[in-house]
Design a protein around this motif. Structure first.
Motif, mmCIF file in Angstrom:
data_model
loop_
_atom_site.group_PDB
_atom_site.id
_atom_site.type_symbol
_atom_site.label_atom_id
_atom_site.label_comp_id
_atom_site.label_asym_id
_atom_site.label_seq_id
_atom_site.Cartn_x
_atom_site.Cartn_y
_atom_site.Cartn_z
ATOM 1 N N GLN A 54 43.156 38.814 44.756
ATOM 2 C CA GLN A 54 43.925 39.548 43.150
ATOM 3 C C GLN A 54 43.356 38.885 42.261
ATOM 4 O O GLN A 54 44.006 39.427 41.216
ATOM 5 N N ASP A 55 43.094 37.538 41.887
ATOM 6 C CA ASP A 55 43.167 37.303 40.997
ATOM 7 C C ASP A 55 41.812 36.940 40.714
ATOM 8 O O ASP A 55 41.590 37.572 39.023
ATOM 9 N N ARG A 58 42.560 41.432 38.814
ATOM 10 C CA ARG A 58 43.032 40.876 37.428
ATOM 11 C C ARG A 58 42.278 40.854 36.403
ATOM 12 O O ARG A 58 41.875 41.180 35.665
ATOM 13 N N ARG A 61 40.302 44.232 35.424
ATOM 14 C CA ARG A 61 40.871 44.953 34.297
ATOM 15 C C ARG A 61 40.890 44.871 33.495
ATOM 16 O O ARG A 61 40.861 44.181 32.745
#
Length: 61
Positions: A54-55, A58, A61
């Motif tokens: 998830q890190d 992020r 993006r």
């Protein structure tokens, strides 16, 4: 150090006969305990990998 070790052995020898009747009923739970001790760290590893992914997403993006 040797007298301390000898004292520890003597204490263990005194306690062992008292604990022996308690141990056999617990043997049936050993498989469950082993499974839990394997599942909990694997779950932690999975959560860590998920958080890192998830890190990573992020930042892209």
């Amino acid at each position: 150090m040797a007298p301390l070790a000898a004292a520890g052995v003597e204490v263990a020898q005194n306690i062992l006969p008292e604990t022996q009747p308690v141990i056999p009923p617990l043997i049936q739970y050993l498989d469950m305990v082993r499974g839990v001790l394997i599942a909990v760290p694997l779950g932690g590893i999975a959560v860590t990998i998920y958080a890192r992914l998830q890190d990573w997403k992020r930042r892209r993006r």
